[in-house]
Write an enzyme that holds these catalytic residues in place. Sequence first.
Site, mmCIF file in Angstrom:
data_model
loop_
_atom_site.group_PDB
_atom_site.id
_atom_site.type_symbol
_atom_site.label_atom_id
_atom_site.label_comp_id
_atom_site.label_asym_id
_atom_site.label_seq_id
_atom_site.Cartn_x
_atom_site.Cartn_y
_atom_site.Cartn_z
ATOM 1 C CG ASN A 256 -63.535 69.305 10.234
ATOM 2 O OD1 ASN A 256 -62.606 68.880 10.904
ATOM 3 N ND2 ASN A 256 -64.202 70.397 10.542
ATOM 4 C CG HIS B 197 -62.958 64.254 14.775
ATOM 5 N ND1 HIS B 197 -63.217 64.694 16.046
ATOM 6 C CD2 HIS B 197 -64.116 64.341 14.109
ATOM 7 C CE1 HIS B 197 -64.486 65.037 16.139
ATOM 8 N NE2 HIS B 197 -65.057 64.833 14.964
ATOM 9 N NE ARG C 60 -50.867 58.079 24.764
ATOM 10 C CZ ARG C 60 -50.374 56.862 24.611
ATOM 11 N NH1 ARG C 60 -49.324 56.654 23.863
ATOM 12 N NH2 ARG C 60 -50.939 55.856 25.202
ATOM 13 C CG HIS D 48 -63.023 75.180 14.204
ATOM 14 N ND1 HIS D 48 -64.203 74.931 14.858
ATOM 15 C CD2 HIS D 48 -62.699 76.463 14.526
ATOM 16 C CE1 HIS D 48 -64.574 75.998 15.540
ATOM 17 N NE2 HIS D 48 -63.669 76.943 15.359
ATOM 18 N NE ARG E 289 -63.561 73.960 18.564
ATOM 19 C CZ ARG E 289 -64.682 74.447 19.091
ATOM 20 N NH1 ARG E 289 -64.615 75.374 20.026
ATOM 21 N NH2 ARG E 289 -65.861 74.012 18.697
ATOM 22 N NE ARG F 39 -62.034 72.630 22.161
ATOM 23 C CZ ARG F 39 -63.343 72.719 22.403
ATOM 24 N NH1 ARG F 39 -64.157 71.794 21.967
ATOM 25 N NH2 ARG F 39 -63.829 73.729 23.076
ATOM 26 C CD GLU G 43 -65.613 74.600 10.858
ATOM 27 O OE1 GLU G 43 -65.817 74.654 12.075
ATOM 28 O OE2 GLU G 43 -65.733 73.579 10.182
ATOM 29 C CB THR H 184 -69.574 74.352 15.599
ATOM 30 O OG1 THR H 184 -68.194 74.273 15.305
ATOM 31 C CG2 THR H 184 -70.064 75.761 15.408
ATOM 32 C CD GLU I 35 -70.532 74.331 6.697
ATOM 33 O OE1 GLU I 35 -69.434 74.902 6.487
ATOM 34 O OE2 GLU I 35 -70.657 73.348 7.460
ATOM 35 C CG HIS J 241 -72.415 70.476 12.784
ATOM 36 N ND1 HIS J 241 -72.724 69.553 13.741
ATOM 37 C CD2 HIS J 241 -71.432 71.255 13.287
ATOM 38 C CE1 HIS J 241 -71.970 69.783 14.795
ATOM 39 N NE2 HIS J 241 -71.170 70.801 14.551
HETATM 40 N N1 PXP Z 1 -69.317 72.458 9.363
HETATM 41 C C1 PXP Z 1 -68.991 73.209 10.440
HETATM 42 C C2 PXP Z 1 -69.178 74.672 10.347
HETATM 43 C C3 PXP Z 1 -68.482 72.623 11.619
HETATM 44 O O1 PXP Z 1 -68.187 73.377 12.678
HETATM 45 C C4 PXP Z 1 -68.274 71.227 11.627
HETATM 46 C C5 PXP Z 1 -67.688 70.581 12.850
HETATM 47 O O2 PXP Z 1 -66.352 70.919 12.977
HETATM 48 C C6 PXP Z 1 -68.617 70.494 10.482
HETATM 49 C C7 PXP Z 1 -69.144 71.117 9.380
HETATM 50 C C8 PXP Z 1 -68.417 69.008 10.421
HETATM 51 O O3 PXP Z 1 -69.301 68.413 11.309
HETATM 52 P P1 PXP Z 1 -69.174 66.839 11.591
HETATM 53 O O4 PXP Z 1 -67.857 66.638 12.235
HETATM 54 O O5 PXP Z 1 -70.339 66.579 12.494
HETATM 55 O O6 PXP Z 1 -69.293 66.157 10.265
#
Ligand code: PXP
Length: 392
Positions: free
Chosen positions: A159, A162, A170, A195, A197, A201, A222, A253, A303, A343
């Site tokens: 994912n 980040h 910035r 994701h 959103r 964000r 996502e 999430t 998931e 997660h």
């Molecule tokens: N799976 C889902 C459905 C999520 O919402 C997230 C967070 O965006 C993740 C996995 C990844 O989680 P983490 O960033 O804690 O590894």
Amino acid sequence: MPVLLTADLPADSVPVNTHLLRRRAERLLELTGQQAGELSVILLGDGRMAELNRAYRQKKGSTNVLAFAMREGEGPVTGPLLGDVVISVETAVREARREGISLHRRLTVLLIHGLLHLLGFDHERSEAEAEAMEARERELLTLLHCERRRGTMTKLAINVDHVATLRQARGIVEPDPVQAAAICELAGAEGIVVHLREDRRHIQDRDVRLLRQTVKTKLNLEMAAAEEIIAIAIEVRPDMVTLVPEKRQELTTEGGLNVAGQQKKIAQVIGRMRGASIPVSLFVDPDSRQIKAAREAGATFVEIHTGRYCDARTEEERDTEFALVAQAAEEAYEAGLRVNAGHGLNYLTAARVAALETIEELSIGHAVMARAILVGLDKAVREMAALARQKQ
Ligand code: PXP
């Protein structure tokens, strides 16, 4: 009723999915040619098991499984009543932990062992018989599809939200999650997750559109089941979507999707995605009700939320949460769903989940990006991919 399953467990026992176990027992009767046979399976705690062990075998303490055959003396079973297989769930929990397997897999192994005793196998008679019994146990386990059924190693999807969070902090153009996704793929990630959103964000529409063109492995979008985002998904056509609950105030999430509470709505979204040939995964807590609802709603994947397992503060709590993840994954697999997990997974917690035979893919973001800041993205992804692939 060919299988009568009775659970007489202590109040603090870990939960056992008796439906799953009964189905397995019924299937085992078929596989051993005992369709007409009747089997009683009794689940107990260590206390009651120790009493039986003392009364019938003059042995001290509990044991994992005892079999009480209906037949008299030696030879094959003739009547429909095969007998009782009595299993101590508490002993099975300890054995499962020791072997790093799910409780239900351990219970299945003990069930097979007990049933074979009822059918005349006895490992204590001779070495040859012990070998024959062990071979038959392995064969039945394979036939029950409890062996590593995917036939492939657990995959890693990264994912990259980040990276976009840092860019948005910035309000400029770097770092770019699209570039980061390419590095992740080059380092061995087999999927990219973003994701989109509703409040935008981190990931922006531009990211999703570009990633659709550049991702070589698999793009998993996502998203909340919100009209605006559904329309974007149908237009952009990621390789799959994962429906998650979304709250504006949350940092990430927080919990799984309440599928059971909005099954009709979720089924409609799945139907619309199916119309665009997009498979849907539902992000759910390790909860039987949610798994059942996900299957009924027509999802292709679930998931399983691993957050509580990862956040556990003690080893004991972690083991309990892991058992719930393992059980939910097994239930989903048995129900015909494909199973991912994610997660909160990090370099300490990922391997144990990846080793579950039911799990197809891990979805990881934070831990890899946090490590990437210190060691570089390529190295961070390679290290996590190695953990996901290793067999425990
Ligand atoms: N799976 C889902 C459905 C999520 O919402 C997230 C967070 O965006 C993740 C996995 C990844 O989680 P983490 O960033 O804690 O590894």
